[in-house]
Design an enzyme around this catalytic site. Structure first.
Site, short mmCIF file in Angstrom:
data_model
loop_
_atom_site.label_atom_id
_atom_site.label_comp_id
_atom_site.label_asym_id
_atom_site.label_seq_id
_atom_site.Cartn_x
_atom_site.Cartn_y
_atom_site.Cartn_z
N GLY A 40 0.79 -1.22 0.00
CA GLY A 40 0.00 0.00 0.00
C GLY A 40 0.82 1.27 0.00
N THR A 41 0.13 2.35 0.22
CA THR A 41 0.69 3.70 0.16
C THR A 41 1.09 4.18 1.54
OG1 THR A 41 -0.60 4.29 -1.78
CG2 THR A 41 0.07 6.09 -0.39
N THR A 42 2.13 4.96 1.59
CA THR A 42 2.53 5.60 2.83
C THR A 42 2.27 7.08 2.71
OG1 THR A 42 4.27 3.97 3.16
CG2 THR A 42 4.45 6.01 4.40
N ASP B 228 4.56 8.66 -0.54
CA ASP B 228 5.45 8.00 -1.46
C ASP B 228 4.94 8.23 -2.89
OD1 ASP B 228 3.21 6.42 -1.50
OD2 ASP B 228 4.28 4.53 -1.42
N LYS C 225 0.64 11.81 -5.23
CA LYS C 225 -0.32 11.50 -4.19
C LYS C 225 -0.64 12.69 -3.30
CE LYS C 225 0.90 6.68 -4.26
NZ LYS C 225 1.43 5.55 -3.53
#
Length: 168
Positions: free
Chosen positions: A67-69, A84, A100
């Site tokens: 997933g995304t941070t 990220d 993002k």
């Protein structure tokens, strides 16, 4: 119990751990209870976990990157947002340079994670609503206004919009 100054000494509980007597001080007020229950990493269970791994064959959980941070840090006079740049489709990397951080208004940005289409549509919707609000009122929108509108929109769709946002 002995007295020190005008404050009584907090009650102590004595328990035996591994053959040693240990004294545990009981909390006296709300703040002491709060301090004891604060989150964060604790090394207290490291020895227990190592013992379990050796004797029972239970493996420690391994970290899994998925997933995304995104994160936001509130400072005295500002907010810092970070994210990220990697977009994934399951286990595969779809895009190594994905934006993002999204513009909402001149004074508001957001970091987003989740389904790319839902995220893009939601942030564009908020951007257009905040621009209309700015034109109608003649003032910059506030972060709490965006939070309220986002909360209402996401609640209305009951989980069918797959995005998580950090505003600042």
């Amino acid at each position: 119990q002995a007295q020190q100054g005008c404050f009584p000494t907090p009650p102590l509980t004595r328990i035996s751990r591994n053959g040693k007597m240990v004294e545990i001080r009981e909390p006296q007020d709300y703040m002491e209870v709060l301090q004891q229950q604060r989150g964060g990493f604790s090394f207290e269970l490291c020895n227990r976990n190592a013992h379990l791994a050796q004797t029972t064959g239970i493996k420690n959980p391994t970290a899994m990157k998925s997933g995304t941070t995104i994160c936001g840090i509130q400072l005295k006079d500002s907010v810092v947002l970070a994210a990220d740049t990697r977009a994934t489709e399951g286990p595969m990397v779809a895009d190594k340079n994905c934006e993002k951080l999204h513009y909402i208004a001149n004074n508001i940005f957001c970091a987003g994670a989740g389904t790319a289409a839902d995220l893009e549509h939601t942030t564009q919707l908020m951007e257009s609503q905040m621009e209309l609000l700015r034109l109608a009122t003649g003032t910059q929108p506030r972060v709490c206004t965006v939070v309220r509108r986002l909360s209402t929109t996401l609640f209305k769709h009951q989980g069918y919009i797959g995005c998580a946002l950090v505003l600042g």
